[in-house]
Scaffold this motif. Structure first.
Motif, PDB file in Angstrom:
ATOM      1  N   THR A 174      48.674  23.040  26.555  1.00  0.00           N
ATOM      2  CA  THR A 174      48.727  21.898  25.654  1.00  0.00           C
ATOM      3  C   THR A 174      47.328  21.748  25.077  1.00  0.00           C
ATOM      4  O   THR A 174      46.363  21.624  25.830  1.00  0.00           O
TER       5      THR A 174
ATOM      6  N   GLY B 230      45.767  19.498  23.187  1.00  0.00           N
ATOM      7  CA  GLY B 230      45.243  18.217  22.726  1.00  0.00           C
ATOM      8  C   GLY B 230      43.750  18.044  22.909  1.00  0.00           C
ATOM      9  O   GLY B 230      43.085  17.413  22.099  1.00  0.00           O
ATOM     10  N   SER B 231      43.166  18.610  23.950  1.00  0.00           N
ATOM     11  CA  SER B 231      41.742  18.423  24.219  1.00  0.00           C
ATOM     12  C   SER B 231      40.912  19.615  23.736  1.00  0.00           C
ATOM     13  O   SER B 231      39.728  19.697  24.032  1.00  0.00           O
TER      14      SER B 231
ATOM     15  N   TRP C  18      41.544  19.590  17.945  1.00  0.00           N
ATOM     16  CA  TRP C  18      42.993  19.513  17.862  1.00  0.00           C
ATOM     17  C   TRP C  18      43.452  18.056  17.795  1.00  0.00           C
ATOM     18  O   TRP C  18      44.317  17.709  17.002  1.00  0.00           O
ATOM     19  N   SER C  19      42.837  17.230  18.635  1.00  0.00           N
ATOM     20  CA  SER C  19      43.185  15.814  18.615  1.00  0.00           C
ATOM     21  C   SER C  19      42.298  15.089  17.617  1.00  0.00           C
ATOM     22  O   SER C  19      41.072  15.098  17.742  1.00  0.00           O
TER      23      SER C  19
ATOM     24  N   SER D 157      50.377  20.744  14.619  1.00  0.00           N
ATOM     25  CA  SER D 157      50.660  20.549  16.041  1.00  0.00           C
ATOM     26  C   SER D 157      52.074  20.964  16.413  1.00  0.00           C
ATOM     27  O   SER D 157      52.317  21.442  17.517  1.00  0.00           O
TER      28      SER D 157
ATOM     29  N   ASN E 236      51.838  24.610  16.798  1.00  0.00           N
ATOM     30  CA  ASN E 236      50.717  25.105  17.604  1.00  0.00           C
ATOM     31  C   ASN E 236      49.941  26.184  16.861  1.00  0.00           C
ATOM     32  O   ASN E 236      49.594  27.236  17.435  1.00  0.00           O
TER      33      ASN E 236
ATOM     34  N   ASN F 211      38.256  24.301  25.605  1.00  0.00           N
ATOM     35  CA  ASN F 211      38.645  22.983  26.075  1.00  0.00           C
ATOM     36  C   ASN F 211      37.400  22.105  26.125  1.00  0.00           C
ATOM     37  O   ASN F 211      36.523  22.318  26.958  1.00  0.00           O
TER      38      ASN F 211
END
Length: 126
Positions: free
Chosen positions: A27, A29-30, A52-53, A73, A76, A99
């Motif tokens: 995932t 998001g971070s 990404w976020s 998103s 992806n 990350n």
């Protein structure tokens, strides 16, 4: 994390290309997603990055105003829209991921990214 880059090709100066980087395995998001490029005999250099976020973007001075990074998103996938291409944009383009917490600086060197896709060749003829 798996990254699959595509979309490279041969284009005349002044033309456009869109690169895609399909990401899987996490995932995201971070994550920070980046594009780098490497021309023959040169160091790999930062091109652009996106959180990404939130979608905040960052660009190398050499591509500001010509390139645009974005992400979808739902798919992806990260894109690099390249316009007004110049022969000096010729290189192998790589997507990368790392990350990073929101407060951390965006890495602009290849050492700052843990995950890499295979490259895609972009050739701009004069």
């Amino acid at each position: 994390v798996q990254l699959q880059a595509s979309g490279g090709g041969l284009v005349q100066a002044g033309g456009s290309l869109r690169l895609s980087c399909a990401a899987s395995g996490r995932t995201f998001g971070s994550y920070v997603m980046g594009w780098f490029r490497q021309a023959p005999g040169k160091e790999r250099e930062f091109v652009a990055a996106i959180r990404w976020s939130g979608g905040r973007t960052y660009y190398a001075d050499s591509v500001k105003g010509r390139f645009s990074i974005s992400r979808d998103s739902a798919k992806n996938t990260v894109y690099l829209e390249m316009n007004s291409l110049k022969p000096e944009d010729t290189a192998v383009y790589y997507c990368a991921a790392d990350n990073r917490p929101p407060i951390a600086a965006i890495p602009t060197t290849s050492r700052g990214y843990d995950y890499w896709g295979q490259g895609t060749q972009v050739t701009v003829s004069s």
